[in-house]
Design a protein around this motif. Structure first.
Motif, short mmCIF file in Angstrom:
data_model
loop_
_atom_site.label_atom_id
_atom_site.label_comp_id
_atom_site.label_asym_id
_atom_site.label_seq_id
_atom_site.Cartn_x
_atom_site.Cartn_y
_atom_site.Cartn_z
N LYS A 181 0.72 -1.19 0.13
CA LYS A 181 0.07 0.13 -0.12
C LYS A 181 0.91 1.35 -0.18
O LYS A 181 0.40 2.18 -0.77
N GLU A 186 -1.47 4.65 -6.27
CA GLU A 186 -2.53 5.14 -5.58
C GLU A 186 -2.62 5.42 -4.06
O GLU A 186 -1.97 4.51 -3.42
N GLU A 187 -2.95 6.46 -3.44
CA GLU A 187 -2.89 6.64 -2.05
C GLU A 187 -3.80 5.51 -1.36
O GLU A 187 -4.91 5.22 -1.68
N PRO A 188 -3.23 5.03 -0.13
CA PRO A 188 -4.14 4.18 0.78
C PRO A 188 -5.46 4.70 1.09
O PRO A 188 -5.39 5.97 1.22
N ARG A 189 -6.20 3.91 1.51
CA ARG A 189 -7.53 4.28 1.76
C ARG A 189 -7.45 4.79 3.27
O ARG A 189 -7.90 5.56 3.88
N GLU A 190 -6.59 4.12 4.03
CA GLU A 190 -6.13 4.42 5.67
C GLU A 190 -5.59 5.50 5.76
O GLU A 190 -4.46 5.77 5.25
N ARG A 194 -1.67 6.93 4.56
CA ARG A 194 -1.34 8.05 3.96
C ARG A 194 -0.19 8.70 4.56
O ARG A 194 0.38 9.45 3.86
N GLU A 247 -3.28 11.96 9.44
CA GLU A 247 -2.88 11.84 8.09
C GLU A 247 -1.84 12.69 7.80
O GLU A 247 -1.28 12.38 6.64
#
Length: 504
Positions: A181, A186-190, A194, A247
């Motif tokens: 991840k 692509e950026e992680p969802r968590e 990030r 974040e």
């Protein structure tokens, strides 16, 4: 600053077996033998020893012989120091080693391993391979169009996947998933991932960029451009709680001077090293060579096979491999004669292009707009560069007629942005804070654009024109061509005064 100073607070990492290797940038680099040494000793990672970090800069700077291997180990170390510092702050704030469902140790070791593996997917000649081979239609259609994606495939289809799985069985839970991840395009969802992704890459001063600026300036002999106070930047960075989640990274306002120096030096490295005019000319030649020998060397085929789960052909690809093949191809009669000639020029440092006119540095001035004009210039670069080149050629044709052919002229344009463009997808990605008694107060977003304007740091486009040496042997023609090109470029950007520039 050493990772080992944090190990007492990270119990799982403290149980690993640690050693150190010497390094010209950090003196000593800590590494563990349980995970990191095993990855370093794999054939797929050792391949990075045979890929130069700076592509063709060694043709200008003889010392620039360092490799992706050295840089990757440096990023591992710096990501470890940075993530350890941030994790220590989070452990103290949250009162335990569980950070949004992840063990503190996992976040640190995942950051280190991600730093180690972030360049694993690079092909021979790194970015030139990406721009010429990975950008072709067939590979784009298959989603095999950048080194980050290829790196994830190499992790999946080589022994590295097994090493990460074994690490999970020894207590480093989910390290494989977290590493993937952090490395994904692509950026992680968590949110917490990030945050750690920013530490490794894709931010204003991540471990990746700080290491390559210091390392590249050391080996090119341009230490004045790569002088970065990375310790102050890291020590002055803190996890910022914004909207009840961690974040973002906030920088202590006392460290803004170190950030200003970092941004200025980054610009100097790009202008004087990465975009050196001779290097850019050889990159143009290399692009033509790679495009011409793709089928003979099976470059696209190797990428396709990797996408199908067979990494064997891709792992063979390196700078050294291509050089060895080119030495054979230069005399191969079934190759087109012009391609054989380009191969020889590339192998024996015969630059076919000569810069004409001046370096044009066009300031990109932000006047309080939401978006950075340099981002817009970068986003639409292919379109306006094509228009610029056509404008220059039309002016030459109008004034010189058939004294020089269109194909003997090309225009090179690059964005000199102090901050990584990939980190500026949002207008506010940068937070600052005042520190009182070890605690952050007055945490607020600070537009990186506003910071640069306030500090007098202005992004620029650097434009150069080149002509074929065979077409400009006449000295008077060369001088006249330079005058025409300079006037055409100034006219295209509507530069009438020294304060001219592109504004929003």
């Amino acid at each position: 600053m050493s990772l080992t100073s944090y190990l007492v607070e990270l119990p799982i990492l403290g149980k690993l077996t640690w050693d150190a290797m010497r390094d010209p940038i950090y003196d000593y680099i800590d590494y563990n033998k349980d995970v990191e040494a095993k990855i370093i000793d794999t054939p797929v990672f050792q391949r990075l020893r045979r890929i130069k970090q700076l592509q063709l800069s060694y043709l200008v700077y003889p010392g620039a012989e360092h490799t992706r291997f050295q840089h990757s180990i440096g990023v591992m170390y710096l990501a470890g120091v940075f993530s350890s510092h941030i994790t220590t702050q989070l452990v103290r704030k949250l009162g335990g080693y569980d950070i949004d469902g992840y063990k503190a140790d996992i976040l640190v070791e995942s950051s280190r391993v991600a730093g180690l593996l972030h360049d694993l997917g690079h092909g021979p000649f790194s970015h030139a391979f990406e721009e010429i081979i990975l950008s072709n239609k067939s590979l784009r259609a298959k989603g095999l169009d950048n080194h980050e994606k290829l790196g994830l495939l190499l992790i999946e289809y080589t022994e590295i996947s097994k090493i990460l799985q074994e690490a999970e069985e020894k207590g480093l839970d989910n390290i494989g998933d977290v590493v993937r991840k952090l490395l994904a395009a692509e950026e992680p969802r968590e949110p917490i991932l990030r945050l750690y992704r920013k530490i490794v890459k894709a931010w204003v001063y991540p471990a990746d960029i700080m290491d390559f600026l210091m390392r590249d300036s050391y080996y090119t002999g341009t230490r004045e451009y790569g002088s970065i106070d990375y310790q102050r930047l890291i020590r002055g960075s803190y996890p910022a709680e914004v909207g009840s989640v961690y974040e973002h990274i906030a920088l202590d306002t006392k460290c803004l001077g170190a950030l200003r120096s970092y941004l200025n030096n980054r610009t100097q490295m790009y202008e004087n090293v990465y975009f050196h005019p001779v290097t850019r000319a050889f990159n143009r030649l290399l692009s033509e060579v790679l495009r011409g020998v793709d089928e003979y060397l099976g470059l696209t085929e190797a990428v396709e096979r990797l996408g199908e789960g067979d990494p064997s052909a891709y792992i063979k690809l390196s700078d050294e491999y291509v050089y060895a093949k080119l030495l054979d191809l230069k005399d191969q009669k079934d190759l087109p004669s012009d391609l054989r000639e380009k191969i020889k020029m590339f192998l024996y440092r015969k630059n076919p292009w000569k810069r004409i006119g001046a370096d044009h540095k066009i300031p990109l001035i932000a006047l309080g707009g939401r978006l950075d004009p340099a981002i817009l210039a970068f986003r639409y670069m292919k379109r306006w560069v094509k228009d610029l080149e056509q404008h220059v050629r039309s002016k030459i044709s109008a004034k010189l007629g058939n004294r020089i052919n269109e194909e003997d002229i090309w225009v090179d344009s690059n964005t000199l942005h102090p901050a990584p463009l990939s980190s500026l997808v949002e207008p506010h990605v940068f937070y600052v804070a005042h520190m009182r008694g070890g605690e952050m107060v007055d945490v607020k977003p600070y537009s990186i654009i506003s910071f640069m304007v306030n500090e007098g740091i202005i992004p620029r486009i650097i434009v150069r024109a080149y002509a074929s040496r065979t077409a400009i042997r006449d000295k008077e023609l060369f001088r006249e061509l330079g005058r025409i090109v300079d006037e055409a470029i100034d006219e295209f950007f509507n530069i009438s005064t020294l304060a001219g520039g592109i504004t929003l």
